[in-house]
Design a protein around this motif. Structure first.
Motif, PDB file in Angstrom:
ATOM      1  N   LYS A 154       0.808  -1.229   0.000  1.00  0.00           N
ATOM      2  CA  LYS A 154       0.000   0.000   0.000  1.00  0.00           C
ATOM      3  C   LYS A 154       0.837   1.272   0.000  1.00  0.00           C
ATOM      4  CE  LYS A 154      -4.249  -1.545   1.754  1.00  0.00           C
ATOM      5  NZ  LYS A 154      -5.269  -1.015   2.628  1.00  0.00           N
TER       6      LYS A 154
ATOM      7  N   ILE B  89      -5.819   7.890  10.472  1.00  0.00           N
ATOM      8  CA  ILE B  89      -5.950   6.432  10.416  1.00  0.00           C
ATOM      9  C   ILE B  89      -4.546   5.861  10.196  1.00  0.00           C
ATOM     10  CG2 ILE B  89      -6.654   6.511   7.966  1.00  0.00           C
ATOM     11  CD1 ILE B  89      -8.449   4.041   8.546  1.00  0.00           C
TER      12      ILE B  89
ATOM     13  N   GLY C 147      -8.275  -6.484   2.821  1.00  0.00           N
ATOM     14  CA  GLY C 147      -9.565  -7.020   3.245  1.00  0.00           C
ATOM     15  C   GLY C 147     -10.136  -6.290   4.449  1.00  0.00           C
ATOM     16  N   GLY C 148      -9.806  -4.998   4.550  1.00  0.00           N
ATOM     17  CA  GLY C 148     -10.352  -4.200   5.643  1.00  0.00           C
ATOM     18  C   GLY C 148      -9.645  -4.434   6.981  1.00  0.00           C
TER      19      GLY C 148
ATOM     20  N   MET D 107      -6.073  -1.667  10.225  1.00  0.00           N
ATOM     21  CA  MET D 107      -6.283  -0.219  10.268  1.00  0.00           C
ATOM     22  C   MET D 107      -6.728   0.209  11.658  1.00  0.00           C
ATOM     23  SD  MET D 107      -8.205   0.520   6.656  1.00  0.00           S
ATOM     24  CE  MET D 107      -9.221  -0.925   6.629  1.00  0.00           C
TER      25      MET D 107
ATOM     26  N   LEU E 104     -11.017  10.293   6.900  1.00  0.00           N
ATOM     27  CA  LEU E 104     -12.153  11.042   6.345  1.00  0.00           C
ATOM     28  C   LEU E 104     -13.412  10.646   7.103  1.00  0.00           C
ATOM     29  CD1 LEU E 104     -11.285  10.704   2.544  1.00  0.00           C
ATOM     30  CD2 LEU E 104     -10.741  12.585   4.082  1.00  0.00           C
TER      31      LEU E 104
ATOM     32  N   HIS F  41     -17.451   5.377  -1.213  1.00  0.00           N
ATOM     33  CA  HIS F  41     -16.431   4.569  -1.890  1.00  0.00           C
ATOM     34  C   HIS F  41     -16.782   4.565  -3.379  1.00  0.00           C
ATOM     35  CE1 HIS F  41     -13.828   0.826  -2.337  1.00  0.00           C
ATOM     36  NE2 HIS F  41     -14.486   0.875  -3.474  1.00  0.00           N
TER      37      HIS F  41
ATOM     38  N   GLN G 131     -21.483  -0.878   2.637  1.00  0.00           N
ATOM     39  CA  GLN G 131     -20.527  -1.879   3.133  1.00  0.00           C
ATOM     40  C   GLN G 131     -20.843  -2.232   4.578  1.00  0.00           C
ATOM     41  OE1 GLN G 131     -16.565  -0.253   2.924  1.00  0.00           O
ATOM     42  NE2 GLN G 131     -16.647   0.083   0.706  1.00  0.00           N
TER      43      GLN G 131
ATOM     44  N   HIS H 291     -16.316  -3.250   6.028  1.00  0.00           N
ATOM     45  CA  HIS H 291     -15.519  -3.035   4.824  1.00  0.00           C
ATOM     46  C   HIS H 291     -15.797  -4.057   3.731  1.00  0.00           C
ATOM     47  CE1 HIS H 291     -13.580   0.006   7.108  1.00  0.00           C
ATOM     48  NE2 HIS H 291     -12.963  -0.824   7.913  1.00  0.00           N
TER      49      HIS H 291
ATOM     50  N   GLU I  20      -9.459   2.560  -6.588  1.00  0.00           N
ATOM     51  CA  GLU I  20     -10.446   2.883  -5.552  1.00  0.00           C
ATOM     52  C   GLU I  20     -10.170   4.257  -4.947  1.00  0.00           C
ATOM     53  OE1 GLU I  20     -11.720  -1.549  -4.021  1.00  0.00           O
ATOM     54  OE2 GLU I  20     -10.531  -0.327  -2.665  1.00  0.00           O
TER      55      GLU I  20
ATOM     56  N   LEU J  55     -11.830   7.245  -2.068  1.00  0.00           N
ATOM     57  CA  LEU J  55     -12.858   7.762  -1.169  1.00  0.00           C
ATOM     58  C   LEU J  55     -13.250   9.103  -1.762  1.00  0.00           C
ATOM     59  CD1 LEU J  55     -11.363   6.842   2.317  1.00  0.00           C
ATOM     60  CD2 LEU J  55     -13.124   5.630   0.998  1.00  0.00           C
TER      61      LEU J  55
ATOM     62  N   GLU K 232      -6.562   2.745  -2.925  1.00  0.00           N
ATOM     63  CA  GLU K 232      -5.776   1.594  -3.374  1.00  0.00           C
ATOM     64  C   GLU K 232      -6.181   1.176  -4.769  1.00  0.00           C
ATOM     65  OE1 GLU K 232      -6.138  -2.153  -1.426  1.00  0.00           O
ATOM     66  OE2 GLU K 232      -8.312  -2.124  -1.378  1.00  0.00           O
TER      67      GLU K 232
ATOM     68  N   ILE L 155     -20.164   5.426   3.289  1.00  0.00           N
ATOM     69  CA  ILE L 155     -19.656   4.121   3.745  1.00  0.00           C
ATOM     70  C   ILE L 155     -20.081   3.792   5.180  1.00  0.00           C
ATOM     71  CG2 ILE L 155     -17.659   4.030   2.187  1.00  0.00           C
ATOM     72  CD1 ILE L 155     -15.890   4.871   4.493  1.00  0.00           C
TER      73      ILE L 155
HETATM   74  P1  ADP Z   1      -8.286  -2.853   2.270  1.00  0.00           P
HETATM   75  O1  ADP Z   1      -7.172  -3.153   1.321  1.00  0.00           O
HETATM   76  O2  ADP Z   1      -8.113  -3.534   3.583  1.00  0.00           O
HETATM   77  O3  ADP Z   1      -9.639  -3.023   1.660  1.00  0.00           O
HETATM   78  P2  ADP Z   1      -8.535   0.068   1.929  1.00  0.00           P
HETATM   79  O4  ADP Z   1      -7.379   0.982   1.976  1.00  0.00           O
HETATM   80  O5  ADP Z   1      -9.146  -0.207   0.596  1.00  0.00           O
HETATM   81  O6  ADP Z   1      -8.127  -1.302   2.654  1.00  0.00           O
HETATM   82  O7  ADP Z   1      -9.652   0.603   2.903  1.00  0.00           O
HETATM   83  C1  ADP Z   1     -10.807  -0.181   3.195  1.00  0.00           C
HETATM   84  C2  ADP Z   1     -11.924   0.690   3.748  1.00  0.00           C
HETATM   85  O8  ADP Z   1     -11.465   1.365   4.956  1.00  0.00           O
HETATM   86  C3  ADP Z   1     -12.392   1.800   2.831  1.00  0.00           C
HETATM   87  O9  ADP Z   1     -13.359   1.389   1.883  1.00  0.00           O
HETATM   88  C4  ADP Z   1     -12.972   2.768   3.849  1.00  0.00           C
HETATM   89  O10 ADP Z   1     -14.247   2.290   4.272  1.00  0.00           O
HETATM   90  C5  ADP Z   1     -12.017   2.667   5.037  1.00  0.00           C
HETATM   91  N1  ADP Z   1     -10.918   3.672   4.948  1.00  0.00           N
HETATM   92  C6  ADP Z   1      -9.687   3.482   4.415  1.00  0.00           C
HETATM   93  N2  ADP Z   1      -8.930   4.613   4.470  1.00  0.00           N
HETATM   94  C7  ADP Z   1      -9.692   5.562   5.055  1.00  0.00           C
HETATM   95  C8  ADP Z   1      -9.496   6.952   5.389  1.00  0.00           C
HETATM   96  N3  ADP Z   1      -8.357   7.596   5.140  1.00  0.00           N
HETATM   97  N4  ADP Z   1     -10.526   7.604   5.984  1.00  0.00           N
HETATM   98  C9  ADP Z   1     -11.708   6.965   6.245  1.00  0.00           C
HETATM   99  N5  ADP Z   1     -11.950   5.675   5.955  1.00  0.00           N
HETATM  100  C10 ADP Z   1     -10.976   4.967   5.372  1.00  0.00           C
END
Ligand code: ADP
Length: 449
Positions: free
Chosen positions: A117, A157, A165-166, A169, A204, A209, A233, A236, A276, A278, A288, A437
């Motif tokens: 990432k 975050i 896969g969420g 974090m 955020l 999404h 979602q 996630h 992807e 936000l 990502e 989301i």
């Molecule tokens: P993964 O690879 O685990 O799916 P992502 O980076 O795609 O991780 O993030 C998954 C989800 O986490 C996003 O769809 C969103 O709901 C939340 N998320 C990720 N980054 C942020 C952020 N900077 N602020 C708020 N929510 C976030």
């Protein structure tokens, strides 16, 4: 077309989806399966089938040696990995290519870059995509991390570079808990992914999404096929997706689509990919890139008329993109409901025998599923058993048709998420397209609480 026999390194509805595209192109298919999937629909339909191991995915669908052996024994000349399992494993892609088998996917180096990432964000930034404000790469020293977090502004975050896969974090609301959380994040990431690297981003508050489907020919040409809104979602995990997004204007689509297509062209990206973002207050923030086909790809197919799997196979075979950007027209509206074998309200998995099955039909209704009456849903894999994809000329028309189609679906035996979708389609916020989301989890909490 030089591909004659394609091995499908996956199971369930996506194995069937790939089989269908292959047969429509005159290509034979090879199914691989675990002992638990001997009776699966993709195994029944494929021209050849090879059992590659016991039920546990690590011994079968993730068993690289067994899959390569199956390809050699059956003289398959291409492998499509579907989604999940080995689809984003750069090493697997390299092994496939080293065996002179066509890999239906992106270049291994691009899979590798986007799978990390921190690297993905750096690459996206260098290609001109807008990023979530955050640390410039990994953070390691606590003092520096604190300074960066203060500069970005709380909440922040903390994310694991190897997360997915969420998972991996942590949201940090203020400086007091920062040190504890960053240490926890690092040690949890080490335990879960074998890599303690973390980075920091602005958190955020209430985004949507929004993701763009892209395609590259690997030789410097790339197009976009518009966006999908996947904001609904739970934990996630996407539940329902639509295209186009109710909040993205034609101008914004063309503008951001142009930026992502140019980025992919500059990169020399090959095959299907998803960028992807936000989206909050009218602004896009890259999070990502997925270097594979997505579960929700059919909503894009419905509004563009492009068969994305056919396109993947063509590109892997060295053919040019079958459409140019100017050929792509966005028409009407499409929604996909993911139907899972689980309790619709507490989400407990509900595998077992399907005693009766009838798929919805009629104009503009598509069901992608390996179900049939008498099939036993194995307990070892993802609980998604069907996707219902409905198209309409307008969003309202699409929703009316979707309600009608959900009424027609019969899946007896396991509990399914059909009642959840039916309840969702009655919600004023969904009907007006006014959701982010956070919406689904809050709605679920209110229903139960
Ligand atoms: P993964 O690879 O685990 O799916 P992502 O980076 O795609 O991780 O993030 C998954 C989800 O986490 C996003 O769809 C969103 O709901 C939340 N998320 C990720 N980054 C942020 C952020 N900077 N602020 C708020 N929510 C976030």
């Amino acid at each position: 077309m030089s591909i004659r026999r394609l091995l499908i390194a996956n199971r369930g509805e996506i194995a069937l989806r790939i089989h269908r595209a292959a047969h429509e192109m005159g290509i034979e298919t090879v199914a691989v399966h675990s002992t638990a999937d001997a009776e699966a629909m993709h195994v029944r339909l494929a021209d050849h089938a090879v059992c590659i191991g016991p039920p546990a995915a690590r011994d079968s669908y993730l068993n690289v040696a067994a899959i390569i052996s199956a390809a050699e024994i059956t003289q398959a000349d291409a492998i499509h990995p579907g989604y999940g399992f080995l689809s984003e494993n750069a090493k697997f892609a390299e092994i496939v290519e080293a065996h002179d088998i066509t890999w239906i996917g992106p270049k291994p180096e691009h899979i590798r870059t986007m799978g990390d990432k921190v690297e993905a964000k750096r690459t996206a930034g260098a290609l001109g995509l807008p990023l979530v404000p955050g640390s410039d790469g990994a953070v390691s020293e606590i003092g520096e991390a604190r300074r960066i977090a203060a500069e970005i502004g709380y909440p922040v975050i903390i994310k694991a570079a190897s997360g997915g896969g969420g998972r991996g974090m942590k949201v940090c609301t203020g400086p007091d808990e920062f040190e504890t959380l960053i240490q926890q994040a690092g040690s949890e990431a080490k335990a879960a992914f074998g890599d303690a690297t973390v980075y920091i981003e602005k958190y955020l508050g209430n985004p949507r999404h929004i993701e763009f489907q892209i395609f590259g020919d690997g030789k410097g040409k790339a197009i976009h096929l518009g966006e999908r809104d996947c904001s609904l979602q739970r934990r996630h995990q996407k539940v329902l997706e639509e295209a186009p997004s109710p909040v993205i204007s034609n101008n914004d689509r063309n503008h951001m689509g142009g930026i992502v297509a140019k980025a992919m062209a500059d990169m020399g990206y090959r095959g299907a990919g998803t960028i992807e973002f936000l989206w909050e207050d009218g602004k896009f923030y890259f999070i990502e890139m997925n270097t594979r086909l997505q579960v929700e790809h059919p909503v894009t197919e419905a509004i563009t008329g492009v068969d994305l799997v056919r396109e993947q196979i063509r590109i892997a075979d060295g053919l040019p993109l079958s459409v140019t950007q100017d050929d792509i027209e966005f028409k009407g509206h499409a929604i996909e409901c993911r139907i899972n074998a689980e309790d619709p309200w507490n989400f407990t998995p509900s595998p077992g025998a399907v005693t009766n099955y009838h798929a919805a039909g009629g104009m503009h209704v598509r069901v992608d599923s390996g179900l049939y009456a008498g099939y036993k849903i194995p307990p070892y894999y993802d609980s998604m058993i069907a996707k219902l994809i409905v198209y309409g000329r307008t969003r309202e028309g699409c929703i009316m048709r979707l309600k009608r189609a959900l009424e027609e679906m019969v899946i007896e035996g396991p509990k399914t998420s059909i009642p959840l979708h039916q309840a969702l389609l009655k919600e004023p916020d969904f009907l007006s397209g006014d959701y982010t989301i956070k919406w689904l989890e809050e709605w679920l909490a209110n229903r139960i609480g």
